[in-house]
Motif scaffolding. Structure first.
Motif, mmCIF file in Angstrom:
data_model
loop_
_atom_site.group_PDB
_atom_site.id
_atom_site.type_symbol
_atom_site.label_atom_id
_atom_site.label_comp_id
_atom_site.label_asym_id
_atom_site.label_seq_id
_atom_site.Cartn_x
_atom_site.Cartn_y
_atom_site.Cartn_z
ATOM 1 N N LEU A 200 31.849 25.389 37.780
ATOM 2 C CA LEU A 200 33.181 25.980 37.878
ATOM 3 C C LEU A 200 33.376 27.048 36.819
ATOM 4 N N HIS A 201 32.975 26.746 35.587
ATOM 5 C CA HIS A 201 33.128 27.723 34.511
ATOM 6 C C HIS A 201 32.239 28.949 34.747
ATOM 7 N N ILE A 202 31.027 28.718 35.253
ATOM 8 C CA ILE A 202 30.143 29.854 35.551
ATOM 9 C C ILE A 202 30.760 30.759 36.605
ATOM 10 N N CYS A 203 31.350 30.154 37.621
ATOM 11 C CA CYS A 203 31.993 30.923 38.697
ATOM 12 C C CYS A 203 33.153 31.754 38.151
ATOM 13 N N VAL A 204 33.997 31.134 37.316
ATOM 14 C CA VAL A 204 35.167 31.836 36.782
ATOM 15 C C VAL A 204 34.742 32.983 35.870
ATOM 16 N N PHE A 205 33.801 32.715 34.960
ATOM 17 C CA PHE A 205 33.378 33.760 34.025
ATOM 18 C C PHE A 205 32.620 34.874 34.742
ATOM 19 N N ALA A 206 31.895 34.533 35.797
ATOM 20 C CA ALA A 206 31.194 35.575 36.557
ATOM 21 C C ALA A 206 32.182 36.519 37.228
#
Length: 249
Positions: A200-206
């Motif tokens: 989830l964090h990877i998706c948001v930061f991407a």
């Protein structure tokens, strides 16, 4: 052909003209682009477009922009005209090197900061396209820091945050469905697991880092700039043995 005309109309946001019969050096710039005329079939307006039981400006909603008010009232806002006359910026609202905020007040007697921002953006764009010398007799006393912080947030940050939030929600939902189809782990299980939170964090930061395709070109330029001197250094050794190569032999 139609798409080319539309692109040309969108790119004509600042169109310079010179009045006929004018002996002085005058540059007139229209700060808003004229919308292309597109024939559309008449259709029945929906409840949101009609504004429910409201009419006029109230039907456009709270803090509505010029486009929404034009749709609700049927009156299109007049284009702003900025000029450079004899090497000086001239506008009826520009007095003493600053914008006269009294001329930007709305019907409620409050300053419409959106119009102030539009005028300042148009002024800077005009001076960028047609630079003029800075002189002590005509100083610029206006500073964008005079515009309240909440006006910047409402104008730029909130729409951007809403767009990014929607993209993150859509991408997160699609990826969660993809993981669910592969592993059988539901949305709730993914939220409670470490890998699910990490994804989830990877998706948001991407999404925050790559907001549009133009960002990819920006990062590519940064990478090229970061390795530019290294490429130059390696190019100086073309055809020449380096000391480290001579020692190894």
């Amino acid at each position: 052909m139609q798409s080319a005309l539309l692109n040309r109309a969108r790119g004509a946001a600042f169109k310079a003209t010179r009045p006929n019969g004018c002996s002085r050096s005058v540059v007139v710039v229209r700060a808003t682009a004229e919308a292309p005329v597109v024939e559309r079939k008449e259709r029945k307006l929906g409840p949101l477009e009609r504004g429910g039981t409201l009419s006029g400006d109230q039907a456009a909603g709270k803090d509505a922009g010029d486009k929404a008010r034009a749709m609700a009232t049927g009156v299109t806002a007049a284009a702003t005209i900025l000029q450079i006359v004899d090497g000086r910026f001239v506008d009826d609202r520009w007095i003493g090197g600053r914008w006269d905020l009294n001329q930007f007040k709305n019907a409620a007697g409050e300053v419409d900061w959106d119009k102030v921002i539009d005028a300042e953006v148009a002024r800077r764009k005009l001076l960028e396209d047609y630079p003029i010398p800075s002189i002590n007799e005509d100083p610029v006393n206006f500073d964008t820091s005079e515009i309240p912080w909440w006006a910047w947030v409402k104008r730029f940050h909130l729409p951007e945050a809403e767009k990014l939030n929607g993209r993150a929600a859509m991408m997160g939902y699609v990826l969660a469905l993809f993981v669910d189809s592969l592993t059988g782990a539901g949305l709730l299980e993914q939220q409670e697991s470490f890998l699910g939170k990490l994804a989830l964090h990877i998706c948001v930061f991407a999404i925050l880092l790559v907001r549009s395709s133009a960002d990819l070109d920006k990062y590519k330029g940064l990478i090229d700039e970061a390795t530019f001197y290294d490429k130059q250094w390696n190019a100086t050794w073309d055809g020449v043995k380096r000391p480290s190569e001579a020692e190894s032999q």
